[in-house]
Design a protein around this motif. Structure first.
Motif, short mmCIF file in Angstrom:
data_model
loop_
_atom_site.label_atom_id
_atom_site.label_comp_id
_atom_site.label_asym_id
_atom_site.label_seq_id
_atom_site.Cartn_x
_atom_site.Cartn_y
_atom_site.Cartn_z
N CYS A 283 -9.49 -36.83 -36.99
CA CYS A 283 -10.42 -37.77 -37.60
C CYS A 283 -11.84 -37.47 -37.11
O CYS A 283 -12.17 -37.73 -35.95
N LEU B 207 -10.10 -44.37 -41.98
CA LEU B 207 -8.87 -45.13 -41.78
C LEU B 207 -7.91 -44.93 -42.95
O LEU B 207 -6.70 -44.73 -42.76
N GLN C 80 -4.14 -42.92 -42.76
CA GLN C 80 -2.95 -43.55 -43.33
C GLN C 80 -2.32 -42.65 -44.39
O GLN C 80 -1.10 -42.49 -44.47
N PHE D 60 -12.37 -47.88 -34.23
CA PHE D 60 -11.50 -47.20 -35.18
C PHE D 60 -10.10 -46.98 -34.61
O PHE D 60 -9.09 -47.16 -35.31
N ALA E 244 -7.79 -49.91 -34.93
CA ALA E 244 -7.34 -50.10 -36.31
C ALA E 244 -6.33 -49.03 -36.72
O ALA E 244 -5.33 -49.33 -37.39
N ALA E 245 -6.58 -47.79 -36.33
CA ALA E 245 -5.68 -46.70 -36.71
C ALA E 245 -4.31 -46.86 -36.06
O ALA E 245 -3.27 -46.64 -36.69
N THR F 154 -2.39 -49.76 -37.82
CA THR F 154 -2.04 -49.64 -39.24
C THR F 154 -1.28 -48.36 -39.55
O THR F 154 -0.99 -48.08 -40.72
#
Length: 329
Positions: free
Chosen positions: A8, A19, A23, A55, A58-59, A62
């Protein structure tokens, strides 16, 4: 048994899109993630630089992917803050997080207004930071006076599984130094003989843990298009140290990169429209002994790369998830 991860690049892609991309990469068959951690991009053309630690939460929340980050404690980040960030993510997502700790680059670190130290000073500062971070992750109260200052720091939220602290190296000399403290090694794609020297230097110095390799690559429907993407986005990243370490501004990087040829870029980025050739390159890295490969498509639009590699490249390598690393605290 090889991990194939998705890198990333915050310098190139805004965090909301990134993000979605990671995914997407998980659905396509990538088995891990890795994140840069920059304050500035490498060029105006890249034009992004989101906050990696927001980030990462969140990564990890999720996706089911394990994740790593390449970080530089000691100037922009106080080591106690990095220890707290590492501990929090590792407590929330046990066994799924690692952090590579390096000496940094001026383009990110000079924002504090402090003097950018000489390389040998930065290397010594890193060793102090690693010691502080390890002690905090063990639950100790830490005070330290040296190139970094710490006054009675203690982490009150600790992970059950202490994450790996990894040594990033682009030279054999750095790899050998990192062997004294690192739980693993990470570097970027270079000529095969140079990669062999880096890996051998780490192992011969007693280096333990996984050998990770970040691979800059460009793929498109034609070789010309793949090269155009690489030349536009990554031509400022083809220089040997100390240029990437000591160049301070995006504008300066754009000046030094302005005369870089496509041929020069091809020496730093794996460029081809042939997916079979990309699979061969990756297989060569695996054969050399790299246990985790993190693929960085240097373009800004990731979807086509993710789909193409997920369908045609990853199945040839049978990627697996990383083994659970680190030790119980």
């Amino acid at each position: 048994m090889t991990v194939i991860g998705f890198h990333c690049s915050h310098e190139q892609i805004d965090p909301a899109q990134l993000l979605k991309d990671v995914q997407h990469a998980e659905r396509a068959g990538f088995t891990a993630g890795m994140s840069s951690d920059h304050f500035s991009p490498w060029s105006e053309r890249q034009g992004e630089s989101g906050f990696a630690w927001a980030f990462l939460g969140a990564a990890l929340a999720t996706t089911a992917l394990p994740f790593g980050v390449v970080n530089a404690p000691g100037q922009r980040y106080h080591p106690a803050i990095i220890a707290q960030a590492v501990a929090t993510l590792a407590q929330m997502f046990p066994g799924r997080f690692w952090a590579a700790l390096g000496s940094g680059e001026a383009s990110n670190e000079r924002i504090t207004g402090q003097v950018w130290p000489r390389k040998e000073v930065r290397d010594a500062r890193l060793v102090e930071c690693v010691d502080v971070i390890r002690r905090l992750l063990r639950g100790e109260e830490v005070s330290h006076e040296g190139l970094v200052e710490v006054n009675r720091a203690r982490l009150w939220t600790l992970p059950e599984v202490v994450p790996d602290l990894v040594g990033p190296a682009v030279t054999p000399q750095t790899a050998a130094r990192h062997a004294a403290w690192a739980d693993g090694l990470i570097t970027v794609n270079q000529p095969p003989d140079k990669l062999r020297q880096i890996l051998d230097a780490y192992r011969e110095a007693g280096g333990r843990g996984p050998a990770r390799l970040q691979i800059h690559l460009s793929w498109a429907r034609t070789d010309d298009e793949a090269m155009a993407i690489a030349h536009d986005q990554w031509r400022n990243n083809v220089f040997d140290p100390p240029v990437p370490w000591d160049t301070e501004t995006v504008e300066a990087f754009d000046v030094v990169g302005s005369a870089v040829s496509a041929e020069k870029v091809g020496g730093a980025v794996r460029v081809s429209a042939d997916l079979a050739r990309h699979a061969e390159w990756l297989a060569e890295y695996v054969e050399q002994g790299w246990e985790e490969l993190y693929l960085h498509f240097v373009g800004k639009e990731q979807a086509g790369f993710i789909d193409a590699f997920g369908e045609h490249v990853l199945p040839q390598l049978s990627p697996t998830a990383p083994s659970t690393s680190a030790a119980i605290a």
